[in-house]
Motif scaffolding. Structure first.
Motif, short mmCIF file in Angstrom:
data_model
loop_
_atom_site.label_atom_id
_atom_site.label_comp_id
_atom_site.label_asym_id
_atom_site.label_seq_id
_atom_site.Cartn_x
_atom_site.Cartn_y
_atom_site.Cartn_z
N GLU A 146 0.84 -1.19 0.00
CA GLU A 146 0.00 0.00 0.00
C GLU A 146 0.88 1.25 0.00
N LEU B 112 0.73 5.47 0.07
CA LEU B 112 -0.04 6.68 0.24
C LEU B 112 0.80 7.85 -0.24
N LYS C 95 -4.08 6.90 -3.06
CA LYS C 95 -3.83 5.61 -2.44
C LYS C 95 -3.62 4.59 -3.55
#
Lengths: 156, 139
Positions: free
Chosen positions: A63, A65, A139
């Protein structure tokens, strides 16, 4: 001139009043608390640049960001080449410098073109990526190859 | 030993303040991010833009108290289950920053809007503070 300045520091550090052992311990402490080791990746992540980035991993995905306040989603280009993720875009903040009636007091916000490259874990699946942008945060979710998932091994 | 010392100092400090100030102190001590700003002044007032990415519109806090303009907000992002953070440049989930306002500004007429994680404020000057011509009377 600068050379002699550096030599001075060097001399200070080599001084017998500071035994090597102490420095080793200091460096260890520094690594523990600051996490800033003298050893770094050949493609280090640049700090203090725009946009700011947070990275995280789950068992099945990576992930990312990206903090891109005031940047329209369609002006950002994302590209993955093997395990390198490139985030590129532009944010032009308008300030009319010619306008004599306005005074600029603070200009901390970044304006212009930006590009950041992040090295991802090697097991990412470049065909399985999703990205969304909300409240100025982009994201990106990249799936990892199934072979990389932790597996339970049965004992017969 | 040091822990004990810290507790006693804390108690001593708190005693000297009223309850209100002590609470406010506690809030200020919370680690927060400093939103980056651009500030421009025009004839009719100030324009301030502040970056608070990740803060939804309804979580943005703007208040004026005793000539102090405070901007704050909590980052609210969808949580990914089982995620371990491996690298972070944004280390806290709260933004906070304050500015002193001069008297010429009319804090009752501040206009605020937010888009894509950027807060925009317009702080108008009070009518009496706007530039004007003064007629010289010949007497």
């Amino acid at each position: 001139m600068y050379g002699s300045l550096f030599n001075l520091t060097d001399g200070l550090f080599n001084h017998s009043a500071f035994p090597n052992k102490l420095f080793n311990e200091l460096e260890q402490l520094q690594q523990q608390f600051g996490g800033r080791s003298i050893v770094s990746n050949i493609r280090p992540i640049a700090r203090g640049t725009f946009p700011a980035i947070n990275l995280g991993t789950t068992d099945s995905s990576v992930e990312v960001l990206v903090f891109v306040p005031g940047v329209a989603a369609d002006s950002i280009q994302l590209q993955i080449d093997k395990n390198r993720l490139t985030i590129e875009g532009e944010r032009q903040l308008k300030h009319n410098a010619d306008d004599k009636k306005t005074t600029l007091y603070a200009q901390e916000r970044f304006s212009g073109k930006f590009k950041r490259v992040i090295t991802l874990p090697e097991d990412v699946d470049v065909n399985n990526v999703s990205a969304s942008c909300q409240d100025g945060v982009l994201k990106i979710s990249i799936q990892r190859h199934a072979e990389a998932l932790p597996k339970r091994i049965a004992i017969h | 030993m040091s822990k004990h010392e810290m507790t006693t100092t804390d108690n001593a400090t708190n005693r000297t303040y009223t309850a209100d100030i002590a609470t406010e102190n506690a809030t200020q001590h919370r680690v927060s991010l400093r939103p980056l700003v651009n500030i421009t002044e025009a004839e009719d007032g100030f324009t301030l833009t502040a970056e608070m990415p990740g803060v939804p519109k309804d979580a943005v806090e703007v208040k004026v108290e005793d000539g102090l303009l405070t901007l704050a907000g909590d980052i609210k992002l969808p949580q990914v289950t089982g995620m371990k953070s491996t690298y972070a440049e944004v280390k806290t989930a709260r933004y906070q920053r304050a500015f002193t306002l001069s008297r010429e500004l009319d804090s009752t007429k501040i206009e605020a809007s937010q888009a894509d994680g950027v807060l925009s404020l317009h702080i108008p000057k009070a009518e009496h503070a706007k530039p004007r011509k003064i007629e010289v009377q010949v007497g």
